[in-house]
Design a protein around this motif. Structure first.
Motif, PDB file in Angstrom:
ATOM      1  N   VAL A 154       0.867  -1.179   0.000  1.00 37.15           N
ATOM      2  CA  VAL A 154       0.000   0.000   0.000  1.00 37.15           C
ATOM      3  C   VAL A 154       0.908   1.235   0.000  1.00 37.15           C
ATOM      4  CG1 VAL A 154      -1.822   1.243   1.210  1.00 37.15           C
ATOM      5  CG2 VAL A 154      -1.774  -1.264   1.252  1.00 37.15           C
ATOM      6  N   VAL A 155       0.756   2.062  -1.047  1.00 41.89           N
ATOM      7  CA  VAL A 155       1.594   3.247  -1.214  1.00 41.89           C
ATOM      8  C   VAL A 155       0.698   4.479  -1.167  1.00 41.89           C
ATOM      9  CG1 VAL A 155       3.334   4.375  -2.642  1.00 41.89           C
ATOM     10  CG2 VAL A 155       3.060   1.881  -2.759  1.00 41.89           C
ATOM     11  N   TYR A 157      -2.854   7.566   7.671  1.00 43.90           N
ATOM     12  CA  TYR A 157      -4.130   7.015   8.117  1.00 43.90           C
ATOM     13  C   TYR A 157      -4.811   6.228   6.991  1.00 43.90           C
ATOM     14  CZ  TYR A 157      -6.660  10.826   5.767  1.00 43.90           C
ATOM     15  OH  TYR A 157      -7.173  11.681   4.829  1.00 43.90           O
ATOM     16  N   VAL A 158      -4.632   6.643   5.738  1.00 49.38           N
ATOM     17  CA  VAL A 158      -5.191   5.904   4.604  1.00 49.38           C
ATOM     18  C   VAL A 158      -4.495   4.547   4.502  1.00 49.38           C
ATOM     19  CG1 VAL A 158      -5.450   5.850   2.087  1.00 49.38           C
ATOM     20  CG2 VAL A 158      -5.880   7.970   3.344  1.00 49.38           C
ATOM     21  N   ARG A 159      -3.154   4.551   4.596  1.00 49.01           N
ATOM     22  CA  ARG A 159      -2.406   3.291   4.546  1.00 49.01           C
ATOM     23  C   ARG A 159      -2.855   2.363   5.670  1.00 49.01           C
ATOM     24  NH1 ARG A 159       2.051   6.765   4.379  1.00 49.01           N
ATOM     25  NH2 ARG A 159       2.729   5.940   6.393  1.00 49.01           N
ATOM     26  N   CYS A 209      -4.564  -1.274   5.173  1.00 46.16           N
ATOM     27  CA  CYS A 209      -3.828  -2.440   5.669  1.00 46.16           C
ATOM     28  C   CYS A 209      -4.620  -3.193   6.735  1.00 46.16           C
ATOM     29  CB  CYS A 209      -2.461  -2.025   6.209  1.00 46.16           C
ATOM     30  SG  CYS A 209      -1.294  -1.611   4.881  1.00 46.16           S
ATOM     31  N   ARG A 210      -5.317  -2.473   7.601  1.00 46.88           N
ATOM     32  CA  ARG A 210      -6.144  -3.162   8.602  1.00 46.88           C
ATOM     33  C   ARG A 210      -7.228  -3.989   7.940  1.00 46.88           C
ATOM     34  NH1 ARG A 210      -7.227   1.306  13.019  1.00 46.88           N
ATOM     35  NH2 ARG A 210      -6.955   2.416  11.119  1.00 46.88           N
ATOM     36  N   LYS A 211      -7.905  -3.411   6.957  1.00 48.84           N
ATOM     37  CA  LYS A 211      -8.975  -4.116   6.247  1.00 48.84           C
ATOM     38  C   LYS A 211      -8.419  -5.353   5.539  1.00 48.84           C
ATOM     39  CE  LYS A 211     -12.886  -4.939   4.080  1.00 48.84           C
ATOM     40  NZ  LYS A 211     -13.962  -5.649   4.744  1.00 48.84           N
ATOM     41  N   LEU A 212      -7.338  -5.195   4.814  1.00 46.41           N
ATOM     42  CA  LEU A 212      -6.781  -6.313   4.054  1.00 46.41           C
ATOM     43  C   LEU A 212      -6.150  -7.367   4.969  1.00 46.41           C
ATOM     44  CD1 LEU A 212      -5.271  -4.429   0.985  1.00 46.41           C
ATOM     45  CD2 LEU A 212      -7.460  -5.644   1.149  1.00 46.41           C
ATOM     46  N   SER A 213      -5.589  -6.954   6.077  1.00 43.16           N
ATOM     47  CA  SER A 213      -5.033  -7.916   7.038  1.00 43.16           C
ATOM     48  C   SER A 213      -6.120  -8.794   7.632  1.00 43.16           C
ATOM     49  CB  SER A 213      -4.278  -7.197   8.157  1.00 43.16           C
ATOM     50  OG  SER A 213      -3.134  -6.559   7.631  1.00 43.16           O
TER      51      SER A 213
END
Length: 182
Positions: free
Chosen positions: A17-18, A23-25, A29-33
């Protein structure tokens, strides 16, 4: 593989994630994790390129508008480093020209902020699935070419054997005729 939303998804797929906004990253990342993806983060394109050269990713989500190298230039560099990785462009300012340029350069999709996290998950899943199918197809083509070459060689050898047997039969027939007719 594990089931997600009635479809099969690849567990542990690596996603980068770039985005210049932490906060966007973090949200992505939380959602995809939670969906069993392994996420790395980069706050700019230069750091993303360094991570890309160190390891391989199935999917890269990149903001288009970042200070320094923008997402479009990052996409160009990604295509050189790994032409098969699925790249999804994300932007806070809807820009049709930027989206079209990204798609022309090989981006899988284009998402607008604020992100719909369910749509994000589905888009990542489909992008990774497409990448996997492209790789499987390429491997199938390689195997098919190898089998065609092998079968062609076998056919050539069989033809040579038939020619040898045919010539042997003709010689034997000629010798039989010569022996019969003095």
């Amino acid at each position: 593989l594990h089931e997600r939303g009635g479809e099969m998804a690849e567990a542990g797929a690596k996603v980068l994630v770039v985005d210049d906004e932490s906060y966007v990253r973090d949200i992505i990342c939380r959602k995809l994790s939670r969906e069993s993806y392994e996420c790395d983060q980069a706050e700019n394109a230069e750091k993303a390129l360094a991570l890309i050269t160190q390891g391989s990713y199935e999917c890269i989500l990149s903001d288009i508008n970042m200070p320094g190298m923008d997402g479009i230039e990052l996409l160009r560099n990604i295509r050189v480093a790994d032409p098969d990785v699925a790249v999804i462009m994300v932007t806070g300012a809807p820009d049709l020209d930027g989206a079209l340029e990204a798609m022309r350069l090989g981006a899988y999709d284009h998402l607008c902020k604020p992100l719909n996290l369910d749509q994000l998950s589905l888009t990542v899943e489909r992008a990774i699935e497409k990448k996997r199918l492209v790789e499987e197809n390429r491997e199938y083509q390689r195997n098919l070419e190898s089998k065609v070459q092998e079968r062609t060689k076998q056919l050539h050898e069989a033809n040579e054997e038939l020619r040898r047997l045919f010539m042997g039969s003709i010689k034997a027939l000629a010798q039989a005729l010569e022996a019969k007719d003095e």
